[in-house]
Design a protein around this motif. Structure first.
Motif, short mmCIF file in Angstrom:
data_model
loop_
_atom_site.label_atom_id
_atom_site.label_comp_id
_atom_site.label_asym_id
_atom_site.label_seq_id
_atom_site.Cartn_x
_atom_site.Cartn_y
_atom_site.Cartn_z
N PHE A 138 71.03 -10.21 -47.79
CA PHE A 138 69.76 -10.73 -47.26
C PHE A 138 68.56 -10.13 -47.99
CE2 PHE A 138 72.67 -11.06 -43.56
CZ PHE A 138 72.75 -12.45 -43.54
N GLU A 139 68.79 -9.10 -48.80
CA GLU A 139 67.78 -8.42 -49.62
C GLU A 139 66.55 -7.98 -48.84
OE1 GLU A 139 67.02 -10.86 -53.04
OE2 GLU A 139 69.07 -10.65 -53.78
N VAL A 140 66.80 -7.41 -47.67
CA VAL A 140 65.72 -6.84 -46.87
C VAL A 140 65.47 -5.43 -47.37
CG1 VAL A 140 65.03 -6.15 -44.55
CG2 VAL A 140 66.37 -8.23 -44.87
N THR A 141 64.24 -5.13 -47.73
CA THR A 141 63.92 -3.78 -48.18
C THR A 141 63.22 -3.04 -47.04
OG1 THR A 141 61.84 -4.54 -49.12
CG2 THR A 141 63.74 -4.39 -50.60
N ILE A 142 63.66 -1.85 -46.84
CA ILE A 142 63.08 -1.03 -45.77
C ILE A 142 62.46 0.19 -46.39
CG2 ILE A 142 63.64 0.32 -43.73
CD1 ILE A 142 65.82 -1.65 -43.10
#
Length: 142
Positions: A138-142
């Protein structure tokens, strides 16, 4: 990104293990935080006093460190909604898994409980899968 603190992490792990060991030696009980927290909610059982003392220590020890000048910077990189949803999912897992990560991962594995080893392997597998999906699929960056 969280700062890498191997000595403090090691000391914290030793204290967690020591508290679990002392609880087992003195009261013959397992340091599963879910059962301990549940034990101080009404209706109160006969074990509520040691459970309240255990939780007080878990809260007061970091507070004492903070008052002594040791602070740890942290950030919560997700929304309040995400925290609530995560808490609900964890609560469901605790219910179906018959315990939490502290009860199974620290105490159960130390006693070589097959059920706890299986539960901990499941926790870890899902944690790895979740991080992989969030960061790489999902390529969510945190």
């Amino acid at each position: 990104m969280t700062e890498f603190t191997p000595l403090m992490s090691f000391a914290g792990g030793l204290l967690i293990g020591l508290s679990a060991l002392l609880l087992m030696l003195t009261w013959g009980r397992i340091a599963g935080m879910t059962a301990i927290i549940g034990g101080i909610l009404p209706p109160l059982g006969r074990d509520w006093s040691w459970k309240a003392a255990f939780l007080a220590g878990a809260i007061l020890a970091p507070a004492a460190l903070s008052m002594a000048g040791h602070t740890v910077e942290y950030a919560v990189p997700v929304s309040t909604t995400a925290l609530i949803v995560g808490g609900l999912i964890a609560g469901i897992g605790v219910t179906f898994g018959s315990g939490c990560t502290s009860g199974h991962g620290i105490c159960g594995m130390a006693r070589l409980s097959r059920r706890s080893i299986t539960a901990t392997a499941t926790f870890m597998a899902f944690a790895v899968a979740t991080v992989f999906l969030i960061r790489h699929v999902f390529e969510v960056t945190i």
